[in-house]
Design a protein around this motif. Sequence first.
Motif, PDB file in Angstrom:
ATOM      1  N   THR A   8       0.817  -1.213   0.000  1.00  0.00           N
ATOM      2  CA  THR A   8       0.000   0.000   0.000  1.00  0.00           C
ATOM      3  C   THR A   8       0.852   1.265   0.000  1.00  0.00           C
ATOM      4  N   ASP A  12      -2.633   7.619   6.435  1.00  0.00           N
ATOM      5  CA  ASP A  12      -2.860   7.106   7.788  1.00  0.00           C
ATOM      6  C   ASP A  12      -3.270   8.253   8.702  1.00  0.00           C
ATOM      7  N   GLY A  27       1.517   3.823   4.474  1.00  0.00           N
ATOM      8  CA  GLY A  27       1.364   2.675   3.594  1.00  0.00           C
ATOM      9  C   GLY A  27       2.589   1.797   3.663  1.00  0.00           C
ATOM     10  N   TRP A  82      -6.030   4.237   6.522  1.00  0.00           N
ATOM     11  CA  TRP A  82      -6.007   3.436   7.755  1.00  0.00           C
ATOM     12  C   TRP A  82      -5.858   4.369   8.960  1.00  0.00           C
ATOM     13  N   ARG A  93      -1.790  -1.921  19.370  1.00  0.00           N
ATOM     14  CA  ARG A  93      -2.601  -0.848  18.795  1.00  0.00           C
ATOM     15  C   ARG A  93      -3.956  -1.381  18.372  1.00  0.00           C
ATOM     16  N   ASN A 124       2.303  -5.973   3.070  1.00  0.00           N
ATOM     17  CA  ASN A 124       0.984  -6.249   3.608  1.00  0.00           C
ATOM     18  C   ASN A 124      -0.128  -5.781   2.663  1.00  0.00           C
ATOM     19  N   TRP A 152      -5.873  -9.726   7.484  1.00  0.00           N
ATOM     20  CA  TRP A 152      -6.035 -10.705   6.396  1.00  0.00           C
ATOM     21  C   TRP A 152      -6.239 -12.107   6.953  1.00  0.00           C
ATOM     22  N   GLY A 234       4.609   1.686  10.817  1.00  0.00           N
ATOM     23  CA  GLY A 234       5.584   1.485   9.745  1.00  0.00           C
ATOM     24  C   GLY A 234       6.871   0.841  10.212  1.00  0.00           C
ATOM     25  N   GLY A 236       7.339  -2.184  11.261  1.00  0.00           N
ATOM     26  CA  GLY A 236       7.434  -3.522  10.669  1.00  0.00           C
ATOM     27  C   GLY A 236       7.800  -3.455   9.190  1.00  0.00           C
ATOM     28  N   ASP A 237       7.244  -2.473   8.496  1.00  0.00           N
ATOM     29  CA  ASP A 237       7.533  -2.339   7.062  1.00  0.00           C
ATOM     30  C   ASP A 237       8.954  -1.824   6.842  1.00  0.00           C
TER      31      ASP A 237
HETATM   32  P1  AMP Z   1       3.170  -1.486  10.291  1.00  0.00           P
HETATM   33  O1  AMP Z   1       3.077  -0.477  11.393  1.00  0.00           O
HETATM   34  O2  AMP Z   1       4.562  -1.717   9.831  1.00  0.00           O
HETATM   35  O3  AMP Z   1       2.454  -2.741  10.601  1.00  0.00           O
HETATM   36  O4  AMP Z   1       2.414  -0.891   9.013  1.00  0.00           O
HETATM   37  C1  AMP Z   1       1.670   0.290   9.028  1.00  0.00           C
HETATM   38  C2  AMP Z   1       1.187   0.611   7.622  1.00  0.00           C
HETATM   39  O5  AMP Z   1       0.347  -0.441   7.153  1.00  0.00           O
HETATM   40  C3  AMP Z   1       0.340   1.862   7.617  1.00  0.00           C
HETATM   41  O6  AMP Z   1       1.052   2.898   6.976  1.00  0.00           O
HETATM   42  C4  AMP Z   1      -0.957   1.492   6.895  1.00  0.00           C
HETATM   43  O7  AMP Z   1      -1.264   2.362   5.831  1.00  0.00           O
HETATM   44  C5  AMP Z   1      -0.716   0.092   6.383  1.00  0.00           C
HETATM   45  N1  AMP Z   1      -1.884  -0.781   6.607  1.00  0.00           N
HETATM   46  C6  AMP Z   1      -2.689  -0.833   7.683  1.00  0.00           C
HETATM   47  N2  AMP Z   1      -3.660  -1.750   7.530  1.00  0.00           N
HETATM   48  C7  AMP Z   1      -3.447  -2.313   6.307  1.00  0.00           C
HETATM   49  C8  AMP Z   1      -4.106  -3.346   5.560  1.00  0.00           C
HETATM   50  N3  AMP Z   1      -5.195  -3.971   6.028  1.00  0.00           N
HETATM   51  N4  AMP Z   1      -3.596  -3.666   4.354  1.00  0.00           N
HETATM   52  C9  AMP Z   1      -2.511  -3.056   3.879  1.00  0.00           C
HETATM   53  N5  AMP Z   1      -1.847  -2.068   4.512  1.00  0.00           N
HETATM   54  C10 AMP Z   1      -2.310  -1.697   5.725  1.00  0.00           C
END
Ligand code: AMP
Length: 307
Positions: A8, A12, A27, A82, A93, A124, A152, A234, A236-237
């Motif tokens: 994504t 947020d 995202g 989100w 959270r 994700n 998911w 973010g 985790g990303d």
């Molecule tokens: P994280 O904190 O690393 O788990 O990821 C946060 C990011 O995940 C945020 O910037 C959101 O925009 C994105 N996000 C939240 N829920 C979803 C979802 N269901 N599908 C895809 N991206 C998501």
Amino acid sequence: MSLLVVGTVAFDAIETPFGKTDKIVGGAASYIGLAASYFYKNIQLVSVVGDDFPNSFLDTLKSQGVKLDGLQIKQGEKSFFWAGKYHNDLNTRDTLDTQLNVLATFDPVVPDDYKEPDFLMLGNLMPLIQQKVLAQLTKRPKLIVLDTMNFWMDTSMDELLKTLSMIDVLTINDSEARQLSGEYSLVKAAQKILSMGPKVLVIKKGEHGALLFNKEEVFFAPALPLEEVYDPTGAGDSFAGGFIGYLAKTKDISFENMKRAIIFGSAMASFTVEKFGTERLIGLSQEDVEERVQEFVDLVQFDISLV
Ligand code: AMP
């Protein structure tokens, strides 16, 4: 050599004990792309936004070396949104709102020159979309890393299990590992998840670090004890971006090198949490990254004699 990132690019709204934001840019793929860009430059993005998304952030991604030919911009539609609120410990959270918007009808199109990536990071997203990307590739990447979340697992478990059978490395957090496996012990959870397809599993534990498993071994990376943590969104990303960016840079997908990669991933996550949104991941220098990694090395290095 290339790294394809799917996920994504979104808005947020975040609430932490330290403050609250209106819509800001986020995202999964935004964080992954930015974090990976400190290690590797040929990053190709596949994603979707609405026409409400700011060009200035897309320019930032481009200037960091993230190519956007695979980003669809849907006229008259809204970007994924989100909203989340963190508890006082910042490790947990609640999702307050998920508006799929452009994501609801997203049909990913992998540009022809993105179809043979060496490294693939499936951020994700709906598992079905992750599969649609895999189906368009004309050669299997050297390494496929997948990140997913409880949303998911709750809504598309069957499709998620199918996607899991196609990948190499899964990154999820501890509560998601428990949900996916039905096991409380993370060691048992890891063994169960490793029988679902992935050869390697990373379990992220927020401020308590990350565990790296294959069928025979386990390795642990701490999180850096930080003075200022404002927003874990973010993390985790960014971890995943640093992890795969480092693997792509070193072209070595051995378990030994993945041990190093989770330290680089943890270093990128430690930057992200220091400010709201993606701000801290923009404009870091190579020295900033090296100094941060050195702090990790210093944190865990000790001499022990067992005689
Ligand atoms: P994280 O904190 O690393 O788990 O990821 C946060 C990011 O995940 C945020 O910037 C959101 O925009 C994105 N996000 C939240 N829920 C979803 C979802 N269901 N599908 C895809 N991206 C998501």
